[in-house]
Design an enzyme around this catalytic site. Sequence first.
Site, PDB file in Angstrom:
ATOM      1  N   ARG A   5       0.840  -1.181   0.000  1.00 35.22           N
ATOM      2  CA  ARG A   5       0.000   0.000   0.000  1.00 35.22           C
ATOM      3  C   ARG A   5       0.885   1.246   0.000  1.00 35.22           C
ATOM      4  NH1 ARG A   5      -4.291   2.363   4.526  1.00 35.22           N
ATOM      5  NH2 ARG A   5      -5.142   3.997   3.166  1.00 35.22           N
ATOM      6  N   HIS A   6       0.522   2.230  -0.792  1.00 35.43           N
ATOM      7  CA  HIS A   6       1.259   3.495  -0.892  1.00 35.43           C
ATOM      8  C   HIS A   6       1.407   4.175   0.472  1.00 35.43           C
ATOM      9  CE1 HIS A   6      -2.407   5.822  -0.214  1.00 35.43           C
ATOM     10  NE2 HIS A   6      -3.009   4.931  -0.992  1.00 35.43           N
ATOM     11  N   GLY A  14     -10.303   7.204  -3.570  1.00 35.61           N
ATOM     12  CA  GLY A  14     -10.707   6.512  -4.781  1.00 35.61           C
ATOM     13  C   GLY A  14      -9.788   6.810  -5.941  1.00 35.61           C
ATOM     14  N   ARG A  22      -0.353   8.880  -5.910  1.00 34.96           N
ATOM     15  CA  ARG A  22       0.222   8.440  -4.634  1.00 34.96           C
ATOM     16  C   ARG A  22       0.942   7.110  -4.780  1.00 34.96           C
ATOM     17  NH1 ARG A  22      -5.303   8.243  -4.887  1.00 34.96           N
ATOM     18  NH2 ARG A  22      -6.460   6.439  -4.042  1.00 34.96           N
ATOM     19  N   GLU A  66      -7.268   2.134  -7.137  1.00 34.40           N
ATOM     20  CA  GLU A  66      -8.205   1.971  -6.037  1.00 34.40           C
ATOM     21  C   GLU A  66      -9.630   1.815  -6.574  1.00 34.40           C
ATOM     22  OE1 GLU A  66      -9.165   0.885  -3.357  1.00 34.40           O
ATOM     23  OE2 GLU A  66      -8.340   2.235  -1.817  1.00 34.40           O
ATOM     24  N   ARG A  67     -10.490   1.306  -5.740  1.00 40.64           N
ATOM     25  CA  ARG A  67     -11.918   1.236  -6.066  1.00 40.64           C
ATOM     26  C   ARG A  67     -12.449   2.641  -6.361  1.00 40.64           C
ATOM     27  NH1 ARG A  67     -16.599  -0.446  -1.685  1.00 40.64           N
ATOM     28  NH2 ARG A  67     -18.404  -0.310  -3.095  1.00 40.64           N
ATOM     29  N   HIS A  68     -13.334   2.739  -7.331  1.00 41.47           N
ATOM     30  CA  HIS A  68     -13.933   4.022  -7.688  1.00 41.47           C
ATOM     31  C   HIS A  68     -15.128   4.269  -6.758  1.00 41.47           C
ATOM     32  CE1 HIS A  68     -15.280   7.473  -9.728  1.00 41.47           C
ATOM     33  NE2 HIS A  68     -14.992   7.130 -10.971  1.00 41.47           N
ATOM     34  N   ASN A  91      -5.596  10.957   3.470  1.00 37.27           N
ATOM     35  CA  ASN A  91      -5.631   9.913   4.492  1.00 37.27           C
ATOM     36  C   ASN A  91      -5.700  10.542   5.878  1.00 37.27           C
ATOM     37  OD1 ASN A  91      -3.279   7.815   2.690  1.00 37.27           O
ATOM     38  ND2 ASN A  91      -5.503   7.644   2.752  1.00 37.27           N
TER      39      ASN A  91
END
Length: 203
Positions: free
Chosen positions: A7-8, A21, A57, A81-83, A14
């Site tokens: 994960r970034h 998204g 990111r 990522e999920r939209h 965040n």
Amino acid sequence: MKIYLVRHGETVWNVENRIQGHLDSPVTEAGIRQISALCRDLADKSITLIVASPLGRSVTAAGQITSWLDCPLQFEPAFVERHFGEFEGKRLAELTEKERVQAVAMLSGSSDIGPQNGEALQDATRRVLSALSGLSSGQGNICVVSHGHVIQSVISTLSGNNAEHFERYAHINGAYSVLACTEKGLTVEKWGVATHLFFRHTQ
């Protein structure tokens, strides 16, 4: 072959608890440090290729990892990522009561609930799993840089649970999971590895 699913690093949104998204926000100084610590942990993992989501990111994290490990870098749109549709860029505190109910249902992992103009969790999970299954490095291991929501859902699914149970598989910024690629498919060896983020490395 193994896949190190990363994960970034932490971003401004965040910190602000905003839904990102497909949108982006700048990576924080803490996020840069998280990926630096990650790089040190990945240094002895025989990684020969980096594949990353093209969102900003993720690109930032992948650039750090690529420089540290001196590996080629590729971008794969399937790892975004999920939209989250109309909820992107918003915080729960900013939503109307009706919107908040919808957002909570969406973020809680209900796999068939998709936001307006967005993506259902089951669809995002299927997209990422398909791309992971299609990876091949020839020799060596692969580091994939992606995003929290889809990583958790993928780990949940591969662990034998439905995607909606993804919340138990917390994956903080800069953490990684290890997937083994076998003749039978992908299996989870470790998930949410984050010890490197909490111990100071000495030179």
